[in-house]
Scaffold this motif. Sequence first.
Motif, PDB file in Angstrom:
ATOM      1  N   THR A   1     -97.998   3.728 -23.440  1.00 29.28           N
ATOM      2  CA  THR A   1     -97.689   2.466 -24.121  1.00 29.28           C
ATOM      3  C   THR A   1     -96.985   2.645 -25.457  1.00 29.28           C
ATOM      4  N   ILE A   2     -96.665   3.866 -25.813  1.00 32.79           N
ATOM      5  CA  ILE A   2     -96.092   4.096 -27.136  1.00 32.79           C
ATOM      6  C   ILE A   2     -94.697   3.489 -27.271  1.00 32.79           C
ATOM      7  N   LEU A   3     -93.962   3.381 -26.164  1.00 32.21           N
ATOM      8  CA  LEU A   3     -92.576   2.915 -26.251  1.00 32.21           C
ATOM      9  C   LEU A   3     -92.488   1.461 -26.695  1.00 32.21           C
ATOM     10  N   SER A   4     -93.388   0.610 -26.186  1.00 37.95           N
ATOM     11  CA  SER A   4     -93.277  -0.821 -26.474  1.00 37.95           C
ATOM     12  C   SER A   4     -93.315  -1.110 -27.969  1.00 37.95           C
ATOM     13  N   ALA A   5     -94.091  -0.323 -28.720  1.00 36.12           N
ATOM     14  CA  ALA A   5     -94.219  -0.568 -30.158  1.00 36.12           C
ATOM     15  C   ALA A   5     -93.023  -0.063 -30.954  1.00 36.12           C
ATOM     16  N   VAL A   6     -92.244   0.844 -30.383  1.00 34.53           N
ATOM     17  CA  VAL A   6     -91.101   1.412 -31.120  1.00 34.53           C
ATOM     18  C   VAL A   6     -89.772   0.991 -30.501  1.00 34.53           C
ATOM     19  N   LEU A   7     -89.814   0.072 -29.544  1.00 39.35           N
ATOM     20  CA  LEU A   7     -88.617  -0.260 -28.773  1.00 39.35           C
ATOM     21  C   LEU A   7     -87.470  -0.726 -29.670  1.00 39.35           C
ATOM     22  N   HIS A   8     -87.764  -1.633 -30.591  1.00 37.62           N
ATOM     23  CA  HIS A   8     -86.709  -2.180 -31.455  1.00 37.62           C
ATOM     24  C   HIS A   8     -86.087  -1.085 -32.318  1.00 37.62           C
ATOM     25  N   ASP A   9     -86.929  -0.332 -33.012  1.00 45.09           N
ATOM     26  CA  ASP A   9     -86.415   0.696 -33.922  1.00 45.09           C
ATOM     27  C   ASP A   9     -85.715   1.818 -33.160  1.00 45.09           C
ATOM     28  N   LEU A  10     -86.286   2.200 -32.025  1.00 47.46           N
ATOM     29  CA  LEU A  10     -85.694   3.300 -31.266  1.00 47.46           C
ATOM     30  C   LEU A  10     -84.338   2.902 -30.684  1.00 47.46           C
ATOM     31  N   SER A  11     -84.218   1.646 -30.268  1.00 48.34           N
ATOM     32  CA  SER A  11     -82.934   1.201 -29.710  1.00 48.34           C
ATOM     33  C   SER A  11     -81.838   1.238 -30.769  1.00 48.34           C
ATOM     34  N   LEU A  12     -82.182   0.889 -32.008  1.00 52.33           N
ATOM     35  CA  LEU A  12     -81.196   0.932 -33.089  1.00 52.33           C
ATOM     36  C   LEU A  12     -80.895   2.367 -33.508  1.00 52.33           C
ATOM     37  N   LYS A  13     -81.918   3.190 -33.564  1.00 51.62           N
ATOM     38  CA  LYS A  13     -81.718   4.581 -33.974  1.00 51.62           C
ATOM     39  C   LYS A  13     -80.835   5.332 -32.979  1.00 51.62           C
ATOM     40  N   LEU A  14     -81.068   5.089 -31.690  1.00 47.59           N
ATOM     41  CA  LEU A  14     -80.318   5.798 -30.652  1.00 47.59           C
ATOM     42  C   LEU A  14     -79.071   5.041 -30.209  1.00 47.59           C
ATOM     43  N   ASP A  15     -78.888   3.831 -30.763  1.00 47.82           N
ATOM     44  CA  ASP A  15     -77.766   2.978 -30.368  1.00 47.82           C
ATOM     45  C   ASP A  15     -77.797   2.716 -28.859  1.00 47.82           C
ATOM     46  N   MET A  16     -78.985   2.370 -28.375  1.00 48.74           N
ATOM     47  CA  MET A  16     -79.184   2.032 -26.966  1.00 48.74           C
ATOM     48  C   MET A  16     -79.773   0.624 -26.882  1.00 48.74           C
ATOM     49  N   SER A  17     -79.446  -0.082 -25.821  1.00 47.11           N
ATOM     50  CA  SER A  17     -79.966  -1.440 -25.653  1.00 47.11           C
ATOM     51  C   SER A  17     -81.403  -1.402 -25.142  1.00 47.11           C
ATOM     52  N   TYR A  18     -82.079  -2.548 -25.276  1.00 43.26           N
ATOM     53  CA  TYR A  18     -83.429  -2.658 -24.731  1.00 43.26           C
ATOM     54  C   TYR A  18     -83.427  -2.363 -23.230  1.00 43.26           C
ATOM     55  N   THR A  19     -82.398  -2.867 -22.566  1.00 38.70           N
ATOM     56  CA  THR A  19     -82.317  -2.676 -21.112  1.00 38.70           C
ATOM     57  C   THR A  19     -82.218  -1.203 -20.751  1.00 38.70           C
ATOM     58  N   GLN A  20     -81.392  -0.463 -21.485  1.00 44.55           N
ATOM     59  CA  GLN A  20     -81.243   0.966 -21.207  1.00 44.55           C
ATOM     60  C   GLN A  20     -82.564   1.712 -21.422  1.00 44.55           C
ATOM     61  N   LEU A  21     -83.232   1.394 -22.524  1.00 47.79           N
ATOM     62  CA  LEU A  21     -84.515   2.051 -22.793  1.00 47.79           C
ATOM     63  C   LEU A  21     -85.561   1.662 -21.754  1.00 47.79           C
ATOM     64  N   SER A  22     -85.549   0.402 -21.338  1.00 48.92           N
ATOM     65  CA  SER A  22     -86.524  -0.052 -20.344  1.00 48.92           C
ATOM     66  C   SER A  22     -86.270   0.600 -18.989  1.00 48.92           C
ATOM     67  N   ILE A  23     -84.990   0.730 -18.632  1.00 50.22           N
ATOM     68  CA  ILE A  23     -84.648   1.403 -17.369  1.00 50.22           C
ATOM     69  C   ILE A  23     -85.121   2.856 -17.408  1.00 50.22           C
TER      70      ILE A  23
ATOM     71  N   SER B   1     -82.470  -3.881 -39.040  1.00 51.65           N
ATOM     72  CA  SER B   1     -83.241  -2.902 -39.807  1.00 51.65           C
ATOM     73  C   SER B   1     -84.127  -2.084 -38.877  1.00 51.65           C
ATOM     74  N   PHE B   2     -84.197  -0.799 -39.155  1.00 49.39           N
ATOM     75  CA  PHE B   2     -85.092   0.065 -38.392  1.00 49.39           C
ATOM     76  C   PHE B   2     -85.562   1.206 -39.283  1.00 49.39           C
ATOM     77  N   SER B   3     -86.651   1.796 -38.891  1.00 56.16           N
ATOM     78  CA  SER B   3     -87.232   2.886 -39.671  1.00 56.16           C
ATOM     79  C   SER B   3     -86.673   4.225 -39.197  1.00 56.16           C
ATOM     80  N   SER B   4     -86.335   5.058 -40.159  1.00 53.06           N
ATOM     81  CA  SER B   4     -85.845   6.399 -39.812  1.00 53.06           C
ATOM     82  C   SER B   4     -86.978   7.315 -39.356  1.00 53.06           C
ATOM     83  N   LEU B   5     -88.226   6.840 -39.493  1.00 52.05           N
ATOM     84  CA  LEU B   5     -89.393   7.634 -39.090  1.00 52.05           C
ATOM     85  C   LEU B   5     -89.901   7.248 -37.706  1.00 52.05           C
TER      86      LEU B   5
END
Length: 431
Positions: free
Chosen positions: A46-68, A186-190
């Motif tokens: 379940t760790i991904l759901s809490a970081v989905l927004h920040d991780l998508s911005l950090k990696l420049d990936m969409s929610y859909t790509q991360l969810s897939i 905005s996203f966290s670098s951590l």
Amino acid sequence: MGTPQAKEGSQLLAPRAEEKQGKYSWNIIKSATILISELILGISMTILSAVLHDLSLKLDMSYTQLSIANSMASVGAIFGSVAGGFLTKRMSNYLDLILFIVHFMNIMALISIPFTANVVLQSLEWFMQGWAMAVGYVVNNMVAVRLWPDSVGTIVLLVSAANSIGHTAGCLLPIPFVSHESTKDSFSSLVYVPFIILALIFVANGINLLIQYAVGLRCHRCYNSDSCTDAKVGQSEPQRTSRLLWLVVPGMGIVYLFVRVSDMMPAYLAPSIGIESSLHLPASKGDLIILLYNIHRTISKLVTSFLLKRVSVMLCLPICLVMTSLLAVVLFLVGLNSVSCFFAIMIAMGLFTGPPGALLLVWVSNYVIVDDYALSVWLVADNFGILSSVLVGGIVFDYYGCLPSLFVNLINGIIASVTFFVLQCIIITKN
């Protein structure tokens, strides 16, 4: 004064008592390790759901790509469920080593995921993580059942509760390391830190498993002795086992498949099937509902593990299945009228959707020996249920809207309940 025979008898009993105490202590150590393993495996789910927004911005990936990419974990888990059953059967004396390899694969995946911006590579990483996770589930439950053959119900529910606690912890762990600003850019670098922390926990428990493997020959003898005990039980009732095995285990898998679909759809698909948008529910409140839902699932598992000592599984399981279906009806009829209704129904549903998976395994143990085959079927049904809920919920919502998707949830709950009662009637007839 004691007779020589009495003294000799006491001398013979002393080593046996020490051996029994040593085995009990070792079982406690192994059980604690299993619970820790389940806890951190649950966090990784379940760790991904809490970081989905920040991780998508950090990696420049969409929610859909991360969810897939993340959905490939469920695909990997299906294959891992089968592999786990095979490994526990073929390598029963090396289960600590198998769990260490599972931990190592999770470590590699967790270290790689927050730094991989390619959807294909990240899908492979999640697939590896899902495969390892499923193997770990099978091994953990198999070891638990072998260590405590007389308390299958309690230990299976405790293992499942540890996994649910991990689900909750997985939602909480990333909170200090993600952005809490209202702006979308905005996203966290951590954002990678939660993955590293979890990987380090896997490292610590992996070292623990290696130590136990190195010094745990007694543990392996425990496995073998328990397996021998199971074999004796199986030999004492060969006709009963062979006559019901073909019916009980596949039947359990079918029931659990529909239970899991019914469980997953309202809980984890709330954002994707439009429930939150229909209710104009802020994301923070949606996360709170899911968090409380998971907490109630955990509480229900813990409570049921103690109730099984006083109440039969044949009473607990039907109550959970029927109440899940009834609450699905309420969710379908009034759940979208207000946020408070949706909140209350989801929390109540958590009290009844938590135990059925583990209770079905306990129910199986009443008729046949819980072995690698039963655990593999159980986990395959679990992961197929998760995938089916995502696919069915998404497709139905896309074409027909939110309420029909909840109606599908209701149908799944009814099918699970009816199938279980029909299955029980057939078993009674066979006996």
